[in-house]
Design a protein around this motif. Structure first.
Motif, mmCIF file in Angstrom:
data_model
loop_
_atom_site.group_PDB
_atom_site.id
_atom_site.type_symbol
_atom_site.label_atom_id
_atom_site.label_comp_id
_atom_site.label_asym_id
_atom_site.label_seq_id
_atom_site.Cartn_x
_atom_site.Cartn_y
_atom_site.Cartn_z
ATOM 1 N N GLY A 122 7.583 16.024 -2.781
ATOM 2 C CA GLY A 122 7.216 16.437 -4.132
ATOM 3 C C GLY A 122 8.212 15.912 -5.142
ATOM 4 N N ARG A 165 0.112 8.939 0.768
ATOM 5 C CA ARG A 165 0.322 9.199 -0.664
ATOM 6 C C ARG A 165 -0.961 9.648 -1.353
ATOM 7 N NH1 ARG A 165 5.413 6.373 -2.257
ATOM 8 N NH2 ARG A 165 6.034 5.263 -0.410
ATOM 9 N N GLY A 166 -1.705 10.539 -0.713
ATOM 10 C CA GLY A 166 -2.897 11.097 -1.341
ATOM 11 C C GLY A 166 -4.099 10.181 -1.318
ATOM 12 N N VAL A 167 -4.007 9.045 -0.618
ATOM 13 C CA VAL A 167 -5.109 8.089 -0.579
ATOM 14 C C VAL A 167 -5.517 7.885 0.876
ATOM 15 C CG1 VAL A 167 -5.824 5.775 -1.256
ATOM 16 C CG2 VAL A 167 -4.022 6.933 -2.525
ATOM 17 N N PHE A 168 -6.833 7.687 1.104
ATOM 18 C CA PHE A 168 -7.288 7.389 2.463
ATOM 19 C C PHE A 168 -7.306 5.879 2.668
ATOM 20 C CE2 PHE A 168 -9.173 11.541 1.613
ATOM 21 C CZ PHE A 168 -8.655 12.239 2.685
ATOM 22 N N ILE A 169 -6.663 5.455 3.729
ATOM 23 C CA ILE A 169 -6.568 4.022 3.996
ATOM 24 C C ILE A 169 -6.936 3.758 5.449
ATOM 25 C CG2 ILE A 169 -4.912 2.120 4.258
ATOM 26 C CD1 ILE A 169 -3.557 3.210 1.740
ATOM 27 N N ARG A 217 -0.647 10.884 7.552
ATOM 28 C CA ARG A 217 -1.427 11.777 8.408
ATOM 29 C C ARG A 217 -2.599 10.986 8.976
ATOM 30 N NH1 ARG A 217 -5.646 15.629 7.694
ATOM 31 N NH2 ARG A 217 -5.903 14.907 5.564
ATOM 32 N N LEU A 228 6.142 2.777 3.660
ATOM 33 C CA LEU A 228 7.552 2.399 3.626
ATOM 34 C C LEU A 228 8.346 3.393 4.460
ATOM 35 C CD1 LEU A 228 7.727 2.118 -0.229
ATOM 36 C CD2 LEU A 228 7.935 0.201 1.332
ATOM 37 N N HIS A 254 6.231 11.552 -10.688
ATOM 38 C CA HIS A 254 6.599 12.969 -10.722
ATOM 39 C C HIS A 254 7.125 13.405 -12.082
ATOM 40 C CE1 HIS A 254 5.631 14.126 -6.712
ATOM 41 N NE2 HIS A 254 6.226 13.057 -6.229
ATOM 42 N N TYR A 267 8.696 1.205 -5.232
ATOM 43 C CA TYR A 267 7.985 2.457 -5.018
ATOM 44 C C TYR A 267 8.805 3.651 -5.471
ATOM 45 C CZ TYR A 267 3.363 1.845 -3.182
ATOM 46 O OH TYR A 267 2.029 1.600 -3.099
ATOM 47 N N MET A 275 -7.607 -1.360 4.218
ATOM 48 C CA MET A 275 -8.665 -1.101 3.248
ATOM 49 C C MET A 275 -8.606 0.345 2.765
ATOM 50 S SD MET A 275 -12.731 -1.241 3.945
ATOM 51 C CE MET A 275 -12.566 0.109 5.118
ATOM 52 N N MET A 284 0.828 -1.200 0.000
ATOM 53 C CA MET A 284 0.000 0.000 0.000
ATOM 54 C C MET A 284 0.872 1.264 0.000
ATOM 55 S SD MET A 284 -2.992 -1.237 -0.106
ATOM 56 C CE MET A 284 -4.196 -0.001 0.254
ATOM 57 N N GLY A 285 2.165 1.084 0.015
ATOM 58 C CA GLY A 285 3.055 2.240 -0.058
ATOM 59 C C GLY A 285 3.445 2.782 1.301
#
Ligand SMILES: Nc1nc2c(ncn2[C@@H]2O[C@H](COP(=O)(O)OP(=O)(O)OP(=O)(O)O)[C@@H](O)[C@H]2O)c(=O)[nH]1
Lengths: 143, 665
Positions: A93, A55-59, A39, A33, B252, B244, B491, A30-31
């Motif tokens: 970034g 990484r911009g996704v809600f988990i 957050r 690492l 980017h 990754y 999830m 899920m990234g």
């Protein structure tokens, strides 16, 4: 500290992903690492699981799973009160973004002093005094 | 030509699959497991193309069933092209899977799906992406059908010159070293095997051991330790980081964020629906409204179907013939009466009983699709996970339980949302214990006769009993027969989306049609068998004491006595096996009037009967669905036995304790 110890709205930098087998692999894929910014967004009404932004996704992670993740707390620059001196930990970034910031002296490891909170924010670095937009400041993490 | 669709969950893979194949598809299971397999066909430029939808996964490790299915398919079936469906709004995470696919095959077409949404978030340089990867990259908007033709064109004629992902030199050197050893053994795809061996992948190690390549395994172990020492972390973390950082770099390089900033709509909605205090009440209200909607809308359709099949008695006497009567009269004119009766009163009536429930089934599927497609289902899981975990399920398990109150058929099919085989089986085993709409109808009917002044109390006591039993049985099952290692519940909470009418229609139809076609044959067959029991020996009154079923009921009467079940009650339970609401008809036929019913049982007997009805075997349609989902008659038998044991236990308890205390006598 553990990821599960974060409070709502706080950010942290992953330092180590523990655990074995399926859960370890799933967190990684899920990234999550070493070096990833996380957050804490909200807690389920029953206290578990917890939603994080990664990484911009809600988990959503269960507490038991979040315990496997070692983090250190960091703060986005835009939330630092004026007058404080802080160390830059991470600039989040692409290469272009990092280059622009390094031209202002904002690179990991360097100290930054907040002169004015808003708006625009102004900071003093080794290279001088600069104005930083809030969008940019929210992607610079310090401690 | 064979094309496989791969991608993360929830990236629009199904939508792309549907757009590619149209109506030419077949839904089944992967061999031996309850994971859904979709295959389809398309004719394109004279080429006949078979398309297989692989399970949605985040990576290709050996730790989950879906991931193993996906990667084994690519290794063993060697599809000509893999279309990697990428959620363009979430490039970095989606490209991680791409790096794993790239190690398996060089023939990849990337579909940048959700391009409409992504455009609002980033400026994506598709041309640059193509150059960097050396592979076809096509922006798609699956819900509008944009880019679908291009995917097929590129699959047929595209230029595949993949520039693989690079590992750091000291890692790459070691991969090469192992590669040399593996090449001796002529394994297919040696690079992938080399990487997986170094990564300590259990399945690959087993496979390489089985071909006797001990030296490769030892070398891999040695190299693994070297890499771990150099980089100071465990091998899994390291390889994930390498991949990754490639995904991050690529992202980017090709995407430039458009600075919108601020709070997103999804965040705002979550603030309300996942709220600490209001979250759960809002969920309950949504479910309540959804159910009201289902039953209100379904009612007229159900009446119409009933009218078409069974006709209608006219108030002043007389009868309007329904389909069954008309067809019977027609057939009886040229075939023996018993055959015409078997076909019409047996099979056709059975079909009618099930069809009456299809409006509810379809509408429940509609609700399910709205919950899924909007993204709310994931929030439900977030809200309810803690509670559901107590009975061995993850948060999404609540949905099949809620749907169960409508009808167990869609509820059992909805367990496909659970990604874990063990949890799926557990929730399929629990579902029949939840009283469906049909059983609740029977409860209402019986209570309105026997418990006029305590209707609500009796109804609630039955619902409460079923909830307690589901919780207890779930608790016990998850610690005994359905025990297993806890799967991670990591999830994603996807952004909210407005479901499209077309998408909902497709989902609803796909599931309803699957049910009607596959379960339909089993149901009609079972209806025929039930008819045989009720109508033979030939000449007796249908379902009377003289028929086989009547004889069986009389034979069982002494046994039924222990539960307070009368022969009539036993006969009605037998017919309830068709479809539970048939119990009402049976009572009406057997007794005629309310006072006759009242005279036949005491209140305690009636209550014991209801408890029995609550648990005993699920109806034919539900059993057919259980079979369809598990592909195991053993499992079907298990569900039947489970129901009977609970029914026997509780109704015995109720009747005996009630008799001892002298209540309801
Ligand atoms: N805006 C937009 N939405 C899309 C697009 N493609 C799919 N969707 C929506 O995304 C959601 C998920 O689509 P599915 O096709 O069910 O996704 P999937 O990858 O098959 O998901 P799983 O069944 O979980 O594996 C649905 O609500 C679709 O309507 C697209 O190109 N643009």
């Amino acid at each position: 500290m553990k990821l599960s110890d974060l409070k709502v709205g706080e950010s942290a930098l992953v330092t180590k992903v523990e655990g074995k087998g399926a859960i370890h692999r799933r967190l990684l894929s899920m990234g999550i690492l070493p070096g990833t910014v996380i957050r804490m967004v909200r807690i389920s009404p029953l206290g578990d699981p917890i939603a994080y932004e990664i990484r911009g996704v809600f988990i959503s992670l269960r507490r038991d799973e979040a315990k496997y993740i070692e983090v250190e707390k960091i703060v986005p620059l835009n939330l630092v009160p004026p007058g404080e001196r802080v160390r830059v930990i991470l600039v989040d970034g692409g290469p272009g973004f990092m280059r622009n910031l390094s031209e202002m002296g904002i690179t990991p490891g360097k100290m930054v002093e907040i002169l004015r909170g808003c708006c625009p924010m102004s900071v003093r670095t080794e290279l001088g005094v600069f104005q930083v937009g809030m969008g940019i400041a929210s992607r610079v993490f310090v401690r | 030509m064979l094309i496989a669709l791969a991608g993360n969950p929830n990236t629009g893979k199904s939508t792309i699959f549907n757009a590619l194949t149209g109506a030419h598809q077949h839904i089944g299971n992967w061999p031996g497991v309850t994971v859904e397999k979709k295959e389809g066909h398309v004719e394109f430029e004279g080429e006949s193309i078979k398309i297989v939808d692989l399970p949605g996964t985040y990576s290709l490790t050996s730790y989950s069933l879906e991931e193993l299915i996906a990667r084994n398919f690519i290794i063993e079936e060697m599809p000509d092209v893999v279309i990697d469906v990428v959620d363009a709004t979430n490039l970095e995470r989606n490209l991680y899977l791409f790096t794993e696919l790239l190690e398996l095959t060089g023939k990849i077409v990337i579909a940048l799906n959700m391009f409409d949404e992504a455009r609002r978030k980033y400026k994506i340089n598709v041309k640059r992406m193509r150059e960097i990867l050396g592979l076809p990259v096509i922006p798609t908007v699956a819900i509008k059908g944009h880019g679908i033709k291009e995917l097929l064109q590129e699959s047929l004629h595209g230029n595949f010159a993949p520039k693989g992902m690079e590992y750091p030199d000291d890692v790459e050197r070691r991969i090469q070293k192992l590669l040399k050893v593996l090449e001796k053994y002529k394994v297919k795809n040696p690079r992938w095997h080399a990487i997986k061996l170094i990564e300590n992948d259990g399945e690959v190690i087993k496979k390489i051991q089985s071909i006797g390549a001990r030296d490769a395994i030892h070398l891999a172990e040695h190299l693994r330790h070297e890499i771990e020492d150099i980089y100071g972390d465990d091998i899994e973390t390291l390889f994930a980081s390498f991949r990754y950082s490639f995904a991050h770099g690529l992202f980017h390089e090709v995407a430039e964020p458009i600075n919108v900033g601020g709070v997103t709509l999804t965040d705002m909605i979550d603030h309300v629906v996942a709220h600490k205090i209001f979250g759960i009440p809002i969920f309950l209200v949504i479910m309540y409204l959804a159910f009201n909607f289902v039953f209100e809308v379904a009612a007229p359709f159900q009446d119409a179907i009933d009218l078409i099949f069974n006709g209608k008695d006219i108030a002043g006497g007389g009868h309007i013939n329904g389909l069954i009567d008309i067809s019977y009269n027609w057939m009886a004119s040229f075939m023996p009466n018993w055959l015409a009766s078997f076909i019409n009163h047996g099979m056709l009536r059975g079909l009618g009983a099930v069809l009456t429930f299809t409006p509810i089934i379809m509408l429940l599927f509609l609700i399910l699709s709205v919950l899924e497609d909007s993204g709310y289902l994931a929030r439900v899981a977030f809200l309810m996970d803690r509670l559901m975990r107590k009975i061995g399920l993850e948060g999404r398990g609540i949905i099949s339980i809620m749907l169960g109150f409508g009808c167990n058929v869609p509820a059992i099919m909805s367990t496909r949302a659970l990604r874990n085989e063990r949890e799926r089986k557990l929730s399929i085993a629990l579902n029949p214990l939840i009283p469906c709409g049909a059983r609740i109808q029977v409860f209402a009917f019986i209570t309105s006769i026997f418990f006029v002044s305590h209707k609500a109390v009796v109804l609630w006591s039955l619902l409460l009993l079923s909830m307690v039993v589901v919780a207890l049985v779930g608790f016990v099952y998850s610690r005994t027969i359905f025990k297993g290692r806890a799967e991670p519940f990591v999830m994603e909470l996807p952004p909210y989306r407005l479901p499209t009418i077309k998408g909902l229609g497709v989902h609803m139809w796909e599931k309803s049609e699957g049910f009607l076609r596959k379960a339909g044959t089993i149901i009609i067959g079972a209806a025929g068998i039930i008819w045989l029991f009720a109508a033979l020996p030939w000449g007796v009154e249908y379902g009377s004491q003289a028929s086989y079923i009547g004889q069986i009921a009389n034979f069982l009467a002494p046994l039924g006595h222990a539960f307070g079940l009368t022969p009539e009650a036993l006969i009605s339970l037998f017919f309830g096996f068709f479809a539970k609401e048939v119990v009402i008809d049976t009572f009406t036929v057997l007794f005629g009037t309310k006072s006759a019913m009242l005279a036949s049982m005491t209140a305690l007997q009636a209550y014991s009967f209801l408890v029995f009805l609550l648990f005993y075997t699920p109806c034919v349609a539900t059993l057919a669905t259980v079979y369809q989902e598990t592909r195991s008659w053993k499992f079907v038998l298990f569900v039947v036995l489970e129901g009977f044991l609970l029914a026997i236990f509780f109704s015995f308890l109720v009747y005996q304790v009630g008799t001892l205390l002298g209540v309801g006598g």
